[in-house]
Design a protein around this motif. Sequence first.
Motif, short mmCIF file in Angstrom:
data_model
loop_
_atom_site.label_atom_id
_atom_site.label_comp_id
_atom_site.label_asym_id
_atom_site.label_seq_id
_atom_site.Cartn_x
_atom_site.Cartn_y
_atom_site.Cartn_z
N GLU A 128 0.81 -1.22 0.00
CA GLU A 128 0.00 0.00 0.00
C GLU A 128 0.84 1.27 0.00
O GLU A 128 0.31 2.37 -0.21
CB GLU A 128 -0.95 0.02 1.19
CG GLU A 128 -0.29 -0.02 2.54
CD GLU A 128 -0.13 -1.42 3.10
OE1 GLU A 128 -0.06 -1.56 4.33
OE2 GLU A 128 -0.09 -2.38 2.29
N CYS A 150 -3.10 -3.66 -4.65
CA CYS A 150 -3.44 -2.58 -3.72
C CYS A 150 -2.37 -1.48 -3.70
O CYS A 150 -2.06 -0.92 -2.65
CB CYS A 150 -3.68 -3.13 -2.31
SG CYS A 150 -5.07 -4.27 -2.23
N LYS A 152 -3.37 -2.41 -9.36
CA LYS A 152 -4.53 -2.18 -8.50
C LYS A 152 -4.90 -3.45 -7.73
O LYS A 152 -5.33 -3.38 -6.58
CB LYS A 152 -5.71 -1.67 -9.32
CG LYS A 152 -5.45 -0.35 -10.05
CD LYS A 152 -4.75 0.69 -9.19
CE LYS A 152 -5.61 1.18 -8.03
NZ LYS A 152 -4.91 2.20 -7.21
N ARG A 153 -4.71 -4.62 -8.33
CA ARG A 153 -4.95 -5.87 -7.62
C ARG A 153 -3.95 -6.06 -6.49
O ARG A 153 -4.24 -6.76 -5.51
CB ARG A 153 -4.89 -7.05 -8.59
CG ARG A 153 -6.04 -7.09 -9.58
CD ARG A 153 -5.90 -8.25 -10.56
NE ARG A 153 -6.95 -8.22 -11.57
CZ ARG A 153 -7.06 -9.08 -12.57
NH1 ARG A 153 -6.15 -10.05 -12.70
NH2 ARG A 153 -8.03 -8.98 -13.45
#
Length: 244
Positions: A163, A182, A179-180
């Motif tokens: 993140e 995060c 995006k998968r």
Amino acid sequence: MNRNKIKAVIFDLDGTLVDSEPNYFASDRKLLAEYDIDFDEIMRNKYVGVGSREMIGDIIKYHPISETIENLMIKKNKYYTDIAKANTVVFPEMIRLLDILKKNNYPTALASGSSPEVIELVLSVTNLRHYFDVVLSAEHVAKGKPAPDIFLEAAKRLGIPAENCLVLEDAQPGVEAAKRACMRCVAIPYLIAEPLHDSFSKADMLFRKGMAEFAAETVFEWLTKYGEFSQEIQIDNTWTHRVK
């Protein structure tokens, strides 16, 4: 401490750092012509951003090629490296961004769908290797993009939580993978014909006109301030950033 703070940056290679797609197109056309396959631009566009092994695996599903994936990869890599040695162009604004990140002590990784041999050759002929703390090929993980594996492994080797990582990508599978995982994502589409693939709307910053409008200082200013914005903002109709 700001949980959203970006602490490391992960770069894709082909189409993001270097304009390698013409080299791949030429080498893939040469390879597939040996099997009477006309690898045209329409077919090429289908595989932009897809790892080399995944591309070859998909092609042999639909064409009568008796060679193994391993043998085809050996040929593909040889044809590509012969071309790349003399014809690999680095995007100047990407070098600018790498210089800024290095000056400001940001850890960096390279995460590419190309083979380890091709990656090392490109980094060598372009003098980019010293910029990266971690270099990964899709062959080092179970699944290539759009699976998140390569970005998660890059974050693990950097020692930075997913993140807190930012990914720079030029293609739809890479944006989806980021995006998968995060992670935040800056998208600089290599193929800029409208409409862009829906996946590009998932990027946190999108340069709709690709490298023609990409600016290293703009990205660095944004990543250092990430988390201060509370709503979607668009500037000069060129790029958009948002907080999830």
